[in-house]
Design a protein around this motif. Structure first.
Motif, short mmCIF file in Angstrom:
data_model
loop_
_atom_site.label_atom_id
_atom_site.label_comp_id
_atom_site.label_asym_id
_atom_site.label_seq_id
_atom_site.Cartn_x
_atom_site.Cartn_y
_atom_site.Cartn_z
N VAL A 7 5.03 -7.43 -4.08
CA VAL A 7 5.53 -8.72 -4.54
C VAL A 7 5.26 -8.83 -6.03
N GLU A 8 6.27 -9.27 -6.80
CA GLU A 8 6.11 -9.41 -8.24
C GLU A 8 6.52 -10.81 -8.68
N LYS A 30 11.19 -4.67 -3.84
CA LYS A 30 10.11 -5.64 -3.90
C LYS A 30 10.66 -7.05 -3.72
N TRP A 49 10.43 -10.74 -5.08
CA TRP A 49 9.93 -11.28 -6.33
C TRP A 49 10.29 -12.74 -6.53
N LEU A 81 13.03 -4.18 -9.88
CA LEU A 81 12.21 -4.73 -8.80
C LEU A 81 12.82 -4.42 -7.44
N TRP A 103 2.57 -9.80 -12.66
CA TRP A 103 3.24 -10.97 -13.21
C TRP A 103 3.74 -10.63 -14.61
#
Length: 155
Positions: free
Chosen positions: A54-55, A17, A19, A14, A85
């Protein structure tokens, strides 16, 4: 098992990003359904903003019981969008307990003969370098706007 890439280089998949992570299990009778409901609310808020960087990550803390199939069924009750997700399982109980404590200071404990797992109810927000920046209440005092503001700040 998805966890393997996590343990070798935590947060690497990630990188770049922002998260948000939490810890849940599918047979949880107390806090996990509301927490997952809240994560779903956060997912919708993030989608409305149009952020693609965004995760969300939900780690199962009952991996021997939570098969990928079981997790998927659980996730589907909450309108989970699997493109952003991720529900992770496939590692050992000991591994996730260590991982949660080391990286999240979240004491996770499953005792023999009990199907409930003790765990914290926070949502953990990470920046683009994979550093834990802040944790928020994921259950009773959940506030999606607060978390979304933090995400905006980190982007």
């Amino acid at each position: 098992a998805p966890m393997s890439r996590w343990e070798t280089s935590f947060g690497k998949p990630l990188k770049g990003k922002v998260w948000v992570a939490d810890f849940i299990f599918t047979s949880c009778k107390t806090v996990c359904p509301p927490m997952t409901m809240h994560m779903s609310e956060l997912q919708e808020k993030i989608k409305k903003t149009g952020y693609k960087d965004v995760e969300l990550v939900s780690f199962s803390i009952d991996p021997e019981v939570d098969t990928p199939q079981k997790l998927k069924q659980f996730a589907n009750q909450f309108n989970s969008d699997f493109s952003m997700w991720h529900f992770l399982t496939g590692y050992s109980q000991k591994k996730i307990e260590k991982f949660a404590m080391k990286n999240f200071k979240n004491p996770v404990a499953k005792s023999d003969g009990n199907d409930q797992v003790v765990h914290g109810t926070s949502f953990y927000v990470f920046n683009k370098n994979g550093e834990l920046i802040k944790d928020f209440d994921g259950s009773a005092d959940f506030d999606a706007d607060k978390i979304t503001k933090e995400i905006e700040r980190l982007r």
